[in-house]
Design an enzyme around this catalytic site. Sequence first.
Site, PDB file in Angstrom:
ATOM      1  N   GLU A   3      -3.940   2.071  -7.317  1.00  0.00           N
ATOM      2  CA  GLU A   3      -4.325   3.167  -6.433  1.00  0.00           C
ATOM      3  C   GLU A   3      -3.410   4.364  -6.684  1.00  0.00           C
ATOM      4  OE1 GLU A   3      -6.616   1.754  -2.730  1.00  0.00           O
ATOM      5  OE2 GLU A   3      -4.502   1.741  -2.256  1.00  0.00           O
ATOM      6  N   HIS A  51       0.859  -1.193   0.000  1.00  0.00           N
ATOM      7  CA  HIS A  51       0.000   0.000   0.000  1.00  0.00           C
ATOM      8  C   HIS A  51       0.895   1.242   0.000  1.00  0.00           C
ATOM      9  CE1 HIS A  51      -2.816   3.048   1.332  1.00  0.00           C
ATOM     10  NE2 HIS A  51      -3.790   2.231   0.925  1.00  0.00           N
TER      11      HIS A  51
HETATM   12  P1  PGA Z   1      -9.584   5.996   0.241  1.00  0.00           P
HETATM   13  O1  PGA Z   1      -8.349   5.025   0.527  1.00  0.00           O
HETATM   14  O2  PGA Z   1     -10.717   5.156  -0.263  1.00  0.00           O
HETATM   15  O3  PGA Z   1      -9.871   6.628   1.576  1.00  0.00           O
HETATM   16  O4  PGA Z   1      -9.128   6.988  -0.773  1.00  0.00           O
HETATM   17  C1  PGA Z   1      -8.043   3.974  -0.342  1.00  0.00           C
HETATM   18  C2  PGA Z   1      -6.817   3.259   0.163  1.00  0.00           C
HETATM   19  O5  PGA Z   1      -5.921   3.907   0.722  1.00  0.00           O
HETATM   20  O6  PGA Z   1      -6.715   2.017   0.029  1.00  0.00           O
END
Ligand code: PGA
Length: 264
Positions: A167, A95
Amino acid sequence: MIKKTLIVANWKMHLNTHESSLLVKRLHDHIKQHRTVEVVLAPSVLVLQPLSLELDRRVFRLAAQDANAKDEGAYTGEVSFTMLRELVQYAIIGHSERRIYFAETLETVRDKVQAAVRNGITPILCVGETHQERVNGETSRVIHDQVTTALSNLTPEEIEDVVIAYEPVWAISTFGGEIAKPTDIKKVLDLIRKTIADLYGDQSAQHVRVLYGGSVSADTAPGYLAIDGCDGALVGSASLNYKQFSSIVDVAYRLSHGEEEIHG
Ligand code: PGA
């Protein structure tokens, strides 16, 4: 081939045991077992054990948010994938908060992916460029490097089971929360699949589930989950709110039903 849509709740460092249990009760009231959607909860590691006893395993699966790449040893404060193997089916790995706040390198992430697979846990590998990398036109290179390094110690068969979450760091709610456009996301999802196809063949590329994450909410989920080639969502802040999260799961149900009809 119909893949189950995967909706993952990343609770990050929120909710103690009691709060987690309350949220799970609410989620049980609002989310039902479904043939085409898989719902995964990633609570704090502290809460995995008690939740595993409370959860209806037909409806929810559990994920770790991280673990150490070593199976055991003198590593004070760490938890290994080996210790988690009876508790979780999935583990979030790489992440951006781990890469940025805890200095995880491409190689650290690769070793964790390998450790998860070695222990029978499906990695949810997170990849994504920062705002600066995007501005510099480096998105493709960053994604390519993150994907190829992370998977480099796996066989093509092992790769088929991996989940990859795109992401973009700039779209994560706590890093700026810019709302990404579905057309931009599609380009990167396609790039991820192409990278895997080039290295490991079409079969691996088709089997891998590729998710989107970054400010996914009840409002944005329909646009993101409708992207061709998007197999689900990784949800951060909206997953702490049972109404938001169950409505995201509902969107996934509705869209996956459409798919079922199209494919007969
Ligand atoms: P968010 O976070 O949905 O709050 O943008 C996503 C993540 O960090 O996995």
